[in-house]
Scaffold this motif. Structure first.
Motif, PDB file in Angstrom:
ATOM      1  N   ARG A 190       0.831  -1.204   0.000  1.00  0.00           N
ATOM      2  CA  ARG A 190       0.000   0.000   0.000  1.00  0.00           C
ATOM      3  C   ARG A 190       0.870   1.259   0.000  1.00  0.00           C
ATOM      4  O   ARG A 190       0.558   2.239  -0.687  1.00  0.00           O
ATOM      5  CB  ARG A 190      -0.933   0.003   1.205  1.00  0.00           C
ATOM      6  CG  ARG A 190      -1.910   1.183   1.203  1.00  0.00           C
ATOM      7  CD  ARG A 190      -2.830   1.165   2.411  1.00  0.00           C
ATOM      8  NE  ARG A 190      -3.702   0.004   2.398  1.00  0.00           N
ATOM      9  CZ  ARG A 190      -4.826  -0.069   1.701  1.00  0.00           C
ATOM     10  NH1 ARG A 190      -5.214   0.952   0.942  1.00  0.00           N
ATOM     11  NH2 ARG A 190      -5.576  -1.147   1.760  1.00  0.00           N
ATOM     12  N   ALA A 215       1.989   1.758  -3.470  1.00  0.00           N
ATOM     13  CA  ALA A 215       0.875   2.212  -4.302  1.00  0.00           C
ATOM     14  C   ALA A 215       0.577   3.679  -4.052  1.00  0.00           C
ATOM     15  O   ALA A 215       0.340   4.454  -4.992  1.00  0.00           O
ATOM     16  CB  ALA A 215      -0.364   1.361  -4.028  1.00  0.00           C
ATOM     17  N   GLN A 249       0.087  -0.332  -7.497  1.00  0.00           N
ATOM     18  CA  GLN A 249      -1.335   0.023  -7.572  1.00  0.00           C
ATOM     19  C   GLN A 249      -2.141  -1.113  -8.195  1.00  0.00           C
ATOM     20  O   GLN A 249      -3.214  -1.467  -7.703  1.00  0.00           O
ATOM     21  CB  GLN A 249      -1.495   1.312  -8.388  1.00  0.00           C
ATOM     22  CG  GLN A 249      -0.924   2.528  -7.691  1.00  0.00           C
ATOM     23  CD  GLN A 249      -0.836   3.749  -8.583  1.00  0.00           C
ATOM     24  OE1 GLN A 249      -0.826   3.630  -9.813  1.00  0.00           O
ATOM     25  NE2 GLN A 249      -0.753   4.930  -7.984  1.00  0.00           N
ATOM     26  N   GLY A 297      -4.954  -3.452  -6.360  1.00  0.00           N
ATOM     27  CA  GLY A 297      -6.272  -3.635  -6.953  1.00  0.00           C
ATOM     28  C   GLY A 297      -6.653  -5.102  -7.045  1.00  0.00           C
ATOM     29  O   GLY A 297      -7.807  -5.473  -6.770  1.00  0.00           O
ATOM     30  N   TRP A 316      -7.801   1.475  -7.739  1.00  0.00           N
ATOM     31  CA  TRP A 316      -6.367   1.241  -7.898  1.00  0.00           C
ATOM     32  C   TRP A 316      -6.025   0.833  -9.328  1.00  0.00           C
ATOM     33  O   TRP A 316      -4.973   1.223  -9.854  1.00  0.00           O
ATOM     34  CB  TRP A 316      -5.880   0.224  -6.873  1.00  0.00           C
ATOM     35  CG  TRP A 316      -5.900   0.788  -5.488  1.00  0.00           C
ATOM     36  CD1 TRP A 316      -6.749   0.481  -4.467  1.00  0.00           C
ATOM     37  CD2 TRP A 316      -5.029   1.804  -4.965  1.00  0.00           C
ATOM     38  NE1 TRP A 316      -6.476   1.236  -3.358  1.00  0.00           N
ATOM     39  CE2 TRP A 316      -5.424   2.058  -3.629  1.00  0.00           C
ATOM     40  CE3 TRP A 316      -3.963   2.532  -5.498  1.00  0.00           C
ATOM     41  CZ2 TRP A 316      -4.770   2.986  -2.823  1.00  0.00           C
ATOM     42  CZ3 TRP A 316      -3.316   3.464  -4.701  1.00  0.00           C
ATOM     43  CH2 TRP A 316      -3.725   3.682  -3.374  1.00  0.00           C
TER      44      TRP A 316
END
Length: 217
Positions: free
Chosen positions: A79, A82, A90, A94, A113
């Motif tokens: 995270r 991302a 990202q 997702g 994402w």
């Protein structure tokens, strides 16, 4: 879920040589299979806020390379990467939301994402966000947006997206009805080895030739 994540060496290429060089020791150690050296080196770079290192460190934790598998901790670092705008991170985040793996299943978060990664040119993310719009999953059903993102992925060389774009042109779904464009994209997918696309390209090519002959005086 191993299909979700590319090898660390591929991720290193995403951020360019300057960033890769900034933690060259970790990269070189990983390339040699020396995970005992690579893991702390990536961790040190990750703690300095480098998104690529955060991603690589997350992947090592996820796979259990140089450490016992630590997937909850991996998600934390994924995270961070991302949020640091690394497209591959990202996209991977997702996928976790899409599949409900180590995170609550959420198609809305998955779409969020995927879209961020797609906007950076990540081909797999472009296909994924297109599919979300196509199905109305985690986003309003929108064939125009679906076609837009499938087309970007097709232009990026994704064979599945090329086939879908061809069908959308053939049927006039999200794109103008255009048999010549449909044939072009079927042919592109066929050249990459898609047998179904090869059949459609041949059949549609015959139709276009017949139509052309019929229109001549």
């Amino acid at each position: 879920m191993s299909h979700s994540f590319l090898p660390v060496l591929i991720a290193a290429l995403l951020a360019g040589t300057a960033t890769a060089a900034s933690h060259d020791a970790a990269y070189q150690a990983y390339q040699k299979g020396d995970y005992a050296r690579a893991l702390p080196a990536y961790r040190a770079a990750a703690q300095k806020g480098k998104p690529l290192a955060q991603y690589n460190y997350a992947m090592m934790l996820w796979r259990g390379e140089g450490t016992p598998v630590q997937r909850d901790e991996a998600v934390i670092w994924l995270r961070k990467a991302a949020e640091g705008h690394l497209a591959q991170a990202q996209y991977a985040l997702g996928l976790l939301y899409e599949n409900g793996e180590r995170l609550p299943r959420s198609q809305v978060d998955a779409t969020h994402w995927f879209l961020l990664a797609a906007q950076q040119g990540h081909t797999d993310a472009q296909t994924s966000v297109a599919t979300q719009y196509f199905l109305g999953r985690g986003a309003p059903k929108d064939m125009v947006q679906a076609a837009r993102w499938y087309l970007k992925a097709a232009e990026g060389g994704d064979v599945g997206a090329q086939y879908i774009v061809a069908t959308m042109y053939e049927k006039g779904e999200g794109q103008p009805h255009d048999l010549a464009e449909a044939w072009r994209w079927y042919e592109a997918a066929a050249l990459q080895g898609d047998p179904a696309a090869a059949i459609r390209a041949r059949d549609l090519g015959q139709r276009l030739r017949q139509a052309g002959a019929a229109s001549r005086p």
